[in-house]
Design a protein around this motif. Structure first.
Motif, short mmCIF file in Angstrom:
data_model
loop_
_atom_site.label_atom_id
_atom_site.label_comp_id
_atom_site.label_asym_id
_atom_site.label_seq_id
_atom_site.Cartn_x
_atom_site.Cartn_y
_atom_site.Cartn_z
N SER A 202 30.37 -26.10 30.62
CA SER A 202 30.82 -25.65 31.95
C SER A 202 31.58 -24.34 31.85
N ASN A 203 32.45 -24.24 30.85
CA ASN A 203 33.20 -23.00 30.65
C ASN A 203 32.28 -21.85 30.29
N HIS A 204 31.25 -22.14 29.50
CA HIS A 204 30.28 -21.11 29.11
C HIS A 204 29.53 -20.60 30.35
N ASP A 206 30.58 -20.69 33.44
CA ASP A 206 31.53 -19.92 34.24
C ASP A 206 31.71 -18.51 33.68
N ASP A 207 31.77 -18.41 32.35
CA ASP A 207 31.95 -17.09 31.71
C ASP A 207 30.76 -16.20 31.97
#
Length: 215
Positions: A202-204, A206-207
């Motif tokens: 999820s963070n990837h 978003d990035d």
């Protein structure tokens, strides 16, 4: 090298090792053992039935030499760290894994050494094993996943470095893992590993989205 010789009985097959007490006592774990917490003073023997002899051999090599095979070398020409015999790819790949009796399959040797170093309170060995782990390539998806599970099972929640290595590795190799039937079976088993992987993915995403959005 004038201290007492300690006999160590390792693994289910009771393979015997010998080491100087002063060398072993660089580890608080063995220091406590040699002081009699669970040490048979009459026979000067320590039983380690749950350890893998191949892994313990590497730990012992580190205690004596400050490294274990394959040793870490700095290539001045390329200005980067590498494992000795780094050009022997097939040989290096074959020696990067070990059959672990408790797992019932192959896991990455450096991962088991890292977790063993955690148990024996050897922080420098942990750092060395983690750096070597980052230099491995061409590892099968099934081995990566079994090693990641092993890492999660044998490190405390407060130690995130090895866990983060595996999360980043799976995210980078997501196209390969997406095609892997092993990945599907592992995900159905669930556990903390896959919750952390969901957060990392999820963070990837978003990035990537933030990088593409107009400034």
């Amino acid at each position: 090298m004038t201290s007492a010789i300690i006999t160590l009985c390792v693994g289910p097959d009771q393979r015997l090792f010998a080491a100087h007490e002063d060398v072993l006592c660089h580890s608080p774990f063995f220091q406590a053992a040699c002081r009699g917490q669970f040490f048979e003073s009459t026979s000067k023997r320590i039983d380690l039935p749950d350890e893998e002899p191949e892994i313990f051999s590497s730990v012992l090599e580190y205690l004596y030499k400050g490294d274990y095979y394959p040793r870490l070398e700095f290539d001045k020409r390329r200005n980067q760290w590498q494992l000795e015999d780094g050009d022997a790819g097939a040989r290096a790949a074959a020696e990067s894994t070990v059959h672990h009796n408790a797992v019932g399959g192959m896991v990455l040797k450096d991962t088991v050494i890292y977790c063993t170093a955690e148990k024996y309170a050897l922080p420098e060995l942990k750092r060395l094993a983690l750096r070597k782990q980052g230099l491995q390539s061409g590892v099968q998806c099934s081995t990566i996943l079994s090693s990641a599970r092993y890492a999660y099972a044998h490190t405390p929640d407060s130690d995130s470095k090895l866990r983060a290595h595996y999360l980043a590795l799976i995210v980078r190799s997501r196209a390969t893992f997406k095609r892997s039937g092993t990945m599907q079976m592992e995900m159905e088993l669930g556990g903390r590993l896959f919750f952390d992987l969901f957060v990392a993915m999820s963070n990837h995403i978003d990035d990537v989205a933030n990088a593409k959005s107009p400034r």
